[in-house]
Structure formats: structure tokens, C-alpha cells
Design a protein around this motif. Structure first.
Motif, mmCIF file in Angstrom:
data_model
loop_
_atom_site.group_PDB
_atom_site.id
_atom_site.type_symbol
_atom_site.label_atom_id
_atom_site.label_comp_id
_atom_site.label_asym_id
_atom_site.label_seq_id
_atom_site.Cartn_x
_atom_site.Cartn_y
_atom_site.Cartn_z
ATOM 1 N N ARG A 292 0.752 -1.079 -0.054
ATOM 2 C CA ARG A 292 -0.273 0.106 0.103
ATOM 3 C C ARG A 292 0.959 1.120 -0.114
ATOM 4 O O ARG A 292 0.496 2.303 -0.839
ATOM 5 C CB ARG A 292 -0.929 -0.012 1.310
ATOM 6 N N LEU A 293 2.006 1.206 0.669
ATOM 7 C CA LEU A 293 2.950 2.294 0.972
ATOM 8 C C LEU A 293 3.674 2.513 -0.369
ATOM 9 O O LEU A 293 4.042 3.757 -0.659
ATOM 10 C CB LEU A 293 3.809 2.137 1.989
ATOM 11 N N ALA A 294 4.323 1.479 -1.063
ATOM 12 C CA ALA A 294 4.972 1.538 -2.161
ATOM 13 C C ALA A 294 4.638 0.496 -3.004
ATOM 14 O O ALA A 294 5.311 -0.434 -3.399
ATOM 15 C CB ALA A 294 6.618 1.074 -1.584
ATOM 16 N N PRO A 295 3.476 0.764 -3.935
ATOM 17 C CA PRO A 295 2.931 -0.234 -4.820
ATOM 18 C C PRO A 295 4.035 -0.305 -5.834
ATOM 19 O O PRO A 295 4.783 0.336 -6.504
ATOM 20 C CB PRO A 295 1.708 0.566 -5.458
ATOM 21 N N GLY A 296 4.088 -1.906 -6.032
ATOM 22 C CA GLY A 296 4.812 -2.377 -7.175
ATOM 23 C C GLY A 296 6.485 -2.297 -6.712
ATOM 24 O O GLY A 296 7.594 -2.561 -7.703
ATOM 25 N N PHE A 297 6.829 -1.854 -5.678
ATOM 26 C CA PHE A 297 8.178 -1.730 -5.110
ATOM 27 C C PHE A 297 8.612 -2.833 -4.208
ATOM 28 O O PHE A 297 7.791 -3.145 -3.611
ATOM 29 C CB PHE A 297 8.618 -0.429 -4.697
ATOM 30 N N GLY A 298 10.069 -3.329 -4.384
ATOM 31 C CA GLY A 298 10.355 -4.392 -3.489
ATOM 32 C C GLY A 298 10.751 -3.907 -2.174
ATOM 33 O O GLY A 298 10.117 -3.041 -1.602
ATOM 34 N N VAL A 299 11.813 -4.362 -1.709
ATOM 35 C CA VAL A 299 12.315 -3.908 -0.260
ATOM 36 C C VAL A 299 13.912 -3.341 -0.400
ATOM 37 O O VAL A 299 14.371 -3.916 -1.466
ATOM 38 C CB VAL A 299 12.134 -5.328 0.875
ATOM 39 N N PRO A 300 14.170 -2.741 0.500
ATOM 40 C CA PRO A 300 13.538 -2.226 1.678
ATOM 41 C C PRO A 300 12.678 -0.790 1.192
ATOM 42 O O PRO A 300 13.107 -0.228 0.418
ATOM 43 C CB PRO A 300 14.922 -1.784 2.509
ATOM 44 N N VAL A 301 11.681 -0.888 2.114
ATOM 45 C CA VAL A 301 10.983 0.359 2.147
ATOM 46 C C VAL A 301 11.081 0.817 3.510
ATOM 47 O O VAL A 301 10.840 0.157 4.638
ATOM 48 C CB VAL A 301 9.347 0.239 2.058
ATOM 49 N N LEU A 302 11.399 2.206 3.778
ATOM 50 C CA LEU A 302 11.317 2.770 5.061
ATOM 51 C C LEU A 302 10.193 3.863 5.164
ATOM 52 O O LEU A 302 10.007 4.450 4.191
ATOM 53 C CB LEU A 302 12.825 3.347 5.523
ATOM 54 N N VAL A 303 9.799 4.024 6.432
ATOM 55 C CA VAL A 303 8.488 4.748 6.516
ATOM 56 C C VAL A 303 8.966 5.783 7.861
ATOM 57 O O VAL A 303 9.354 5.081 8.926
ATOM 58 C CB VAL A 303 7.139 4.375 6.608
ATOM 59 N N ARG A 304 8.994 6.950 7.867
ATOM 60 C CA ARG A 304 9.048 7.801 9.021
ATOM 61 C C ARG A 304 8.377 9.188 8.812
ATOM 62 O O ARG A 304 8.096 9.767 7.857
ATOM 63 C CB ARG A 304 10.427 8.419 9.165
ATOM 64 N N GLY A 305 7.286 9.051 9.795
ATOM 65 C CA GLY A 305 6.127 10.093 9.700
ATOM 66 C C GLY A 305 5.390 9.622 8.129
ATOM 67 O O GLY A 305 4.903 8.441 8.055
ATOM 68 N N GLY A 306 5.281 10.778 7.463
ATOM 69 C CA GLY A 306 4.480 10.677 6.147
ATOM 70 C C GLY A 306 5.441 10.562 5.173
ATOM 71 O O GLY A 306 5.215 10.075 3.790
ATOM 72 N N GLU A 307 6.749 10.213 5.493
ATOM 73 C CA GLU A 307 7.695 9.990 4.406
ATOM 74 C C GLU A 307 8.146 8.524 3.969
ATOM 75 O O GLU A 307 8.154 7.729 4.932
ATOM 76 C CB GLU A 307 9.185 10.745 4.802
#
Length: 116
Positions: free
Chosen positions: A79-94
Motif C-alpha cells: 500500500r505504501l510503495a505499490p510495485g516496489f520491493g524492499v527495503p521500504v522505510l517509513v518515518r512520519g509521512g515520508e
């Protein structure tokens, strides 16, 4: 390496929180500081490992969600990064897709100034 840090194998399901908080018996009575970042990762991902190690080294508190063993974490990541693998980092709204050393370093807590 902080106590409870992840192994290179993805054997556990769910999420784990890591912080640079002391692990002394006295500190154990206090709650850990709130996580400032979320790392969506897999055990086999080199960028995930580098992100985790850098955040630990800089004392950045974070929650790691293993998308390979936790379907809810995988759905959140998608949901946060559609179509993307890993890593995904989230901080606040970033939302940061991929390993980004500059961004991770910008999240490091400010050094405490000496008071005289």
C-alpha cells in the motif's frame, strides 16, 4: 548489536522493535522510546540489512516488519510503495524506497550538547 537484533534468517513472523535504549535492569522498568521509523524488509535483502545496520549504529529507534513471513506487513508495504520491493522505510509521512544512506543519516537523533 542491540539485544534482540534480527538474525539473517527470516524465521519469525511479525514485527520486532529495536532501539538504542539501554538494556540494564534499571532501564528495563521504563518503556522503550517510540519508534521513529518502520523498516519493511526480508532476510535475503542486502539493502534491508544495510538499512537495519545503519539505523542501529546511529541509534535510530525503529520497528522492522518482515514482509516475507508476515502477510499483513507485506500488504502494508504494498500500500505504501505499490510495485516496489524492499527495503521500504517509513518515518512520519515520508516513504523511502530502497536503501538511502543520506536519508537514514538525516533521521539520526541530534547529539546531546554538553552543559556547563
Amino acid at each position: 548489536q542491540p539485544r534482540g537484533a534480527p538474525a539473517d534468517v527470516d524465521t519469525e513472523a511479525g514485527s520486532e522493535a529495536y532501539s538504542a535504549a539501554p538494556t540494564s535492569p534499571e532501564a528495563a522498568t521504563y518503556a522503550d522510546p517510540p519508534a521513529v521509523a518502520t523498516l519493511y524488509s526480508t532476510s535475503w535483502c542486502g539493502g534491508c540489512r544495510k538499512s537495519r545496520q545503519l539505523m542501529q549504529a546511529l541509534g535510530i529507534a525503529f520497528v522492522e516488519k518482515k514482509v516475507g513471513s508476515d502477510p499483513r506487513a507485506a500488504a502494508e508495504k504494498d500500500r505504501l510503495a505499490p510495485g516496489f520491493g524492499v527495503p521500504v522505510l517509513v518515518r512520519g509521512g515520508e516513504v523511502v524506497r530502497g536503501y538511502n544512506e543520506e536519508t537514514i543519516r538525516s533521521w539520526a537523533p541530534a547529539p546531546k550538547s554538553a552543559k556547563s
